[in-house]
Design a protein around this motif. Structure first.
Motif, PDB file in Angstrom:
ATOM      1  N   LYS A 130      45.747 151.021  69.842  1.00 63.93           N
ATOM      2  CA  LYS A 130      47.096 150.485  69.902  1.00 63.93           C
ATOM      3  C   LYS A 130      47.146 149.284  70.849  1.00 63.93           C
ATOM      4  O   LYS A 130      46.433 149.249  71.851  1.00 63.93           O
ATOM      5  CB  LYS A 130      48.080 151.543  70.419  1.00 63.93           C
ATOM      6  N   VAL A 160      57.274 154.057  72.625  1.00 63.25           N
ATOM      7  CA  VAL A 160      56.882 155.454  72.497  1.00 63.25           C
ATOM      8  C   VAL A 160      56.976 156.049  73.895  1.00 63.25           C
ATOM      9  O   VAL A 160      56.467 155.459  74.857  1.00 63.25           O
ATOM     10  CB  VAL A 160      55.455 155.600  71.947  1.00 63.25           C
ATOM     11  N   ARG A 162      56.173 159.213  76.489  1.00 61.24           N
ATOM     12  CA  ARG A 162      55.265 160.354  76.621  1.00 61.24           C
ATOM     13  C   ARG A 162      55.319 160.891  78.053  1.00 61.24           C
ATOM     14  O   ARG A 162      55.385 160.122  79.017  1.00 61.24           O
ATOM     15  CB  ARG A 162      53.832 159.928  76.278  1.00 61.24           C
ATOM     16  N   THR A 177      57.432 164.151  74.000  1.00 60.10           N
ATOM     17  CA  THR A 177      57.006 162.925  73.336  1.00 60.10           C
ATOM     18  C   THR A 177      58.108 162.490  72.382  1.00 60.10           C
ATOM     19  O   THR A 177      58.613 163.296  71.600  1.00 60.10           O
ATOM     20  CB  THR A 177      55.700 163.134  72.534  1.00 60.10           C
ATOM     21  N   PRO A 179      59.011 159.596  69.459  1.00 57.36           N
ATOM     22  CA  PRO A 179      58.397 158.572  68.606  1.00 57.36           C
ATOM     23  C   PRO A 179      58.978 157.182  68.863  1.00 57.36           C
ATOM     24  O   PRO A 179      60.024 157.025  69.497  1.00 57.36           O
ATOM     25  CB  PRO A 179      58.732 159.049  67.188  1.00 57.36           C
ATOM     26  N   GLU A 180      58.276 156.185  68.344  1.00 59.67           N
ATOM     27  CA  GLU A 180      58.652 154.788  68.548  1.00 59.67           C
ATOM     28  C   GLU A 180      60.092 154.520  68.110  1.00 59.67           C
ATOM     29  O   GLU A 180      60.470 154.786  66.972  1.00 59.67           O
ATOM     30  CB  GLU A 180      57.703 153.870  67.779  1.00 59.67           C
ATOM     31  N   THR A 183      64.631 153.650  72.603  1.00 59.90           N
ATOM     32  CA  THR A 183      65.057 154.924  73.176  1.00 59.90           C
ATOM     33  C   THR A 183      65.584 154.746  74.592  1.00 59.90           C
ATOM     34  O   THR A 183      65.022 153.991  75.392  1.00 59.90           O
ATOM     35  CB  THR A 183      63.868 155.911  73.206  1.00 59.90           C
ATOM     36  N   THR A 197      68.149 158.162  70.950  1.00 58.75           N
ATOM     37  CA  THR A 197      67.102 157.524  70.165  1.00 58.75           C
ATOM     38  C   THR A 197      67.553 157.416  68.714  1.00 58.75           C
ATOM     39  O   THR A 197      68.725 157.689  68.393  1.00 58.75           O
ATOM     40  CB  THR A 197      65.779 158.314  70.292  1.00 58.75           C
TER      41      THR A 197
END
Length: 703
Positions: A130, A160, A162, A177, A179-180, A183, A197
C-alpha cells in the motif's frame, strides 16, 4: 507553453452529447480516473516537464530542494503530548513517508529525546503493498497505550483506521478496524468508540462526510453499532472528539450545519446528549479548570455586557453537564490590531497565541483566587511567526515554534513565569545577511490598509520581477515562514527566487484571519471581490514604489487561493506576468457538486441560488475566461487523488485557456491528496518546476 489549438479542439469530441456537455465541453475532464482524462493529463505533464526540466538550473533546483527538505536538521515537532511522553512523525531521505516514534517528555524537553519507533510507514506500506500516507493517531487518555491510527492510501482525505498498542508496538490482533472512508472516530473508553463513517446509502452528507455517529462496542461488528446522533443530509458533517481536563475525559459531538456554524453536544453515554450553550458560529478551543473554552466569531450579549467577536470565553462544564444554564465569562479580548489564533490548556495555564499586525505573541493565562483571569506575555523574539503546538498537562509546559522569513525555526518549551527554554534550534540553511525583510502596507480600493511582507536581496537596484503568494479565505492567516518553506508546500521556491535577485511577497489580504473574524467576514460571500481588490492593491503598490515593473509580477495561490489568482488574472491580465495555481477551485458554477465542495457554500454561496450566483458569476475563474484576451502564462499543479478539491477544476481551466490560445503549464501528481506531493521527492520536483517556470516566463520573457 503554447499548444496547437487544433489538438485541443480535437479533444472536444465527446462520448455522449448530453445537455450538460453542450454547456460545458470539458465535463469529461471531471472523470477523475477516466481514461480519456488521464491521457490528457499525462500529455500535459509530459509537455510541461519537457520544457521546464530542460531549463539550465532545473536539476540544481530539484537536487537542492530535496536536500533541504530531507535535511535531518529539522524540528522534531511534537505530534501529540501523551501524559509524560511525546510522539513525533519524522521524515527524511531514508524515511520519506515517515517514522512514528515516541520519547519521554523529560528527554524531549532536555533536547536529547530517546526515540522508540512505533511505526515505520514506508516499511509498512512495502510490507502490505500500500502507498500509505500518515494521517495521525488518536490515543486513549489518560493511559495513552491504545491508539487509533489513521493511514491514507496515496494521501487522500479517506483513511483506514486501525487499533495500535503503544506498549507492544504492534497493531492489535482483532482490534478495532474501520475500512477506508472519510471517517471521524473517537474513543469512549477502552472497549467502545464513537464512529462517524460511510455506513452505506444515505449515510453521508451532500459534502461527502459522515452524518451518523454510532457507538461501537468491542467484539461486535460495526454493522451492529447503535446510532447516538444523526445529522441532516444538508449538514457538512458530524464529528466526535474528547479532551482531558481535571483528570476527566470530556467527550463531545459536533454537528456541523455549515462550514461556519453548528451545534456542540456533550456526550455522557447512550441517550445522554446535552447541547452546550455555545453560539452556533463559536469555535471550541479546549477544556480548562472545569470550563469549556471557546472563541467567538460574533459579538455575544452576556447580561449587561457584550463580549466582542474574536474573544475567548469560558462556560462551566459542571453547569452544562447538569443541564443548568451556563453563562459565558470573558477570558481574553483581542485588541484592534490582534487576532487570537491558537489556544492550548495545561493543568494550571491556558496558553493563547495571538497575532498583532500579523506578528506572533504568546500569553500565559492563569486564574487568580478571586476568579479573575491574569495574563502574562511570554518573552519570545518579537516580529516573528509563533505557532503554539501543544501543551503538557501536569508539567504545565507549552511547546511553541518561532521563525521568520530570514530566521530558521526554533522550538521552545515554555513555563509560566520562567524564561522560555530552547529545545531545538535549527542552523541557518542560507546566508540571511544578504537579504532584507520588511512589512509594508498597501491601500485597497475601499481604503483598507493591507499588510504584506517583502523580501529582497541587498544591493538590488531598480525594479525586479516579484512573486506574491496569498490565500484570502476560510479565516486562514498567512504568516511569514522561513524561506526554505514557502507556504502550501512549494518548498524552497521562495529562497531560490530571492537568491537570484527577485522579490518575494506574502500578502495578508482580507478573507483570512490576520485580524480576526472581521478580516474574514469582510470578504465573505457577496464581498469576495474585496480579496481580489486587496491583491491588486499589493501588486500596484509594488509597481508604484519601484519594487517591480508592471507585467513582471507573478501571483501564487493554492486551493481557495486558486479562486483568488484565477479571478485576479481574469480581472487584471495587464498587471500580472505569470500565475501559479495549486489544487485550485476554478469552476464556481459546479464546485458544490464536486467532492467536498458542498461544505464551502457558507464561504462562497450557493450557485444554485440565483441571487447568490449573481455575485459568484462575476468572479468565477472558469466562467470569466474570455476569448480574445491575452492572459499571462499559468502553471496549474494538482493531484489525481485530491478528494477534497476536485482535480477537474485545474484540468478544465487549463483546457479553456489553451482553447483560447493562451500559454498553459500543467502538472498533476498521481498521489498526494489535497497536499499534492506524497513525499519530499515530489515536493522537491514541484519546487524546481515552479522556479524554472518563473525564470522562463518572468526573467527570460518566454511564454
Amino acid at each position: 507553453m503554447y499548444r496547437p489549438i487544433l489538438s485541443v479542439a480535437a479533444l472536444l469530441v465527446t462520448v455522449a452529447a448530453t445537455p450538460p456537455a453542450a454547456e460545458d465541453p470539458y465535463l469529461w475532464l471531471e472523470e477523475i480516473q477516466g481514461e480519456r482524462a488521464l491521457t490528457q493529463v499525462k500529455e500535459w505533464n509530459a509537455e510541461t516537464e519537457g520544457v521546464l526540466a530542460k531549463m539550465p538550473r532545473y536539476e540544481d533546483y530539484r537536487q537542492r530542494a530535496k536536500a533541504i527538505l530531507d535535511d535531518e536538521q529539522q524540528i522534531a515537532a511534537p505530534e501529540d503530548v501523551l501524559g509524560d511522553r511525546v510522539t513525533n512523525l519524522w521524515r527524511d531521505a531514508k524515511n520519506p513517508r515517515g517514522l512514528w516514534r515516541i520519547a519521554s517528555l523529560d528527554t524531549y524537553v532536555g533536547g536529547k529525546p530517546e526515540w522508540r519507533v512505533l511505526i515505520d510507514v514506508d516499511a509498512l506500506g512495502k510490507k502490505e503493498g500500500k502507498s500509505w500516507v500518515w494521517h495521525g493517531a488518536d490515543c486513549l487518555a489518560p493511559d495513552y497505550t491504545r491508539c487509533l491510527v489513521s493511514l491514507s492510501p496515496g494521501g487522500t482525505d479517506a483513511d483506514v483506521v486501525r487499533e495500535f498498542d503503544i506498549t507492544t508496538g504492534q497493531f492489535v490482533d482483532g482490534g478495532f478496524t474501520i475500512p477506508e472512508a472519510k471517517t471521524n472516530v473517537d474513543w469512549v473508553d477502552e472497549n467502545s468508540l464513537l464512529v462517524v463513517t460511510d455506513y452505506g446509502p444515505e449515510s453521508l452528507t451532500t459534502s461527502g462526510y459522515g452524518r451518523i455517529a454510532k457507538l461501537w462496542k468491542r467484539g461486535t461488528p460495526l454493522s451492529e453499532a447503535v446510532t447516538v446522533m444523526e445529522g441532516a443530509k444538508t449538514d457538512v458533517s458530524v464529528s466526535p472528539f474528547s479532551v482531558m481536563g481535571d483528570d476527566k475525559r470530556w467527550t463531545f459531538l459536533n454537528k456541523g450545519e455549515t462550514f461556519w456554524t453548528g451545534e456542540l453536544w456533550l456526550y455522557q453515554g447512550p441517550g445522554k446528549l446535552i447541547q452546550t450553550p455555545l453560539p452556533e458560529d463559536a469555535d471550541f478551543r479546549d477544556v480548562f479548570d472545569g470550563r469549556l473554552i471557546a472563541s467567538l466569531n460574533s459579538p455575544l450579549t452576556a447580561g449587561s455586557e457584550t463580549l466582542p467577536a474574536g474573544a475567548i470565553v469560558a462556560y462551566s462544564l459542571a453547569d452544562i453537564a447538569a443541564g443548568r444554564p451556563a453563562a459565558p465569562e470573558l477570558v481574553m479580548a483581542p485588541s484592534e490590531s490582534q487576532a487570537i489564533e491558537e489556544v492550548a490548556a495545561s493543568d494550571n495555564v491556558l496558553w493563547v497565541k495571538a497575532l498583532d499586525d500579523v506578528s506572533g505573541k504568546l500569553f500565559a493565562l492563569t486564574l487568580g483566587e478571586d476568579g479573575s483571569w491574569n495574563r502574562a506575555p511570554v518573552s519570545l523574539e518579537p516580529n516573528m511567526t509563533v505557532h503554539l503546538l501543544d501543551a503538557a498537562g501536569e508539567a504545565d509546559l507549552a511547546f511553541a515554534t518561532v521563525e521568520g522569513m530570514l530566521n530558521p525555526p526554533a522550538l521552545y518549551a515554555v513555563k509560566a513565569g520562567a524564561t522560555p527554554r530552547v529545545v531545538q534550534a535549527l542552523p541557518a540553511k542560507f546566508d540571511a545577511s544578504q537579504f532584507t525583510v520588511e512589512q509594508r502596507f498597501a491601500t485597497s480600493k475601499d481604503g483598507t490598509r493591507i499588510p504584506y511582507f517583502l523580501v529582497r536581496k541587498k544591493g538590488v537596484d531598480g525594479a525586479v520581477p516579484a512573486l506574491i503568494h496569498a490565500y484570502g479565505g476560510f479565516r486562514a492567516a498567512q504568516t511569514p515562514t522561513y524561506l526554505t518553506q514557502q507556504p502550501y508546500r512549494a518548498g524552497p521556491l521562495g529562497l531560490f527566487w530571492v537568491e537570484e535577485g527577485n522579490a518575494y511577497v506574502l500578502a495578508n489580504i482580507r478573507g483570512g484571519g490576520e485580524y480576526g473574524p472581521r478580516w474574514h467576514e469582510a470578504a465573505l460571500l457577496e464581498n469576495r471581490q474585496r480579496s481580489f481588490d486587496d491583491l491588486h492593491a499589493v501588486a500596484e503598490h509594488l509597481v508604484s514604489t519601484g519594487v517591480s515593473p508592471k507585467g513582471k509580477i507573478a501571483i501564487s495561490g493554492r486551493s481557495n487561493g486558486g479562486v483568488l489568482v484565477g479571478a485576479a488574472v481574469n480581472q487584471r491580465p495587464d498587471l500580472y506576468g505569470a500565475v501559479i495555481s495549486g489544487s485550485p477551485l476554478g469552476d464556481m458554477k459546479r464546485y458544490h457538486k464536486l467532492l467536498a465542495g458542498a461544505s464551502w457554500v457558507g464561504e462562497y454561496g450557493d450557485p444554485d441560488n440565483p441571487e447568490q450566483w449573481a455575485f459568484i458569476s462575476k468572479y468565477s475563474p472558469y466562467q470569466n475566461i474570455e476569448k480574445g484576451v491575452g492572459y499571462p502564462p499559468v502553471f496549474f499543479y494538482s493531484s489525481t487523488l485530491d478528494d477534497r478539491v476536485h482535480p477537474g477544476h485545474a484540468r478544465k481551466m487549463a483546457a479553456r485557456l489553451e482553447e483560447y490560445g493562451n500559454p498553459v503549464y500543467f502538472h498533476e501528481y498521481m498521489e498526494g491528496g489535497h497536499s499534492v506531493g506524497a513525499d519530499h521527492a515530489e515536493d522537491a520536483k514541484r519546487a524546481a518546476l515552479l522556479t524554472a517556470f518563473l525564470n522562463r516566463v518572468l526573467v527570460e520573457g518566454e511564454k
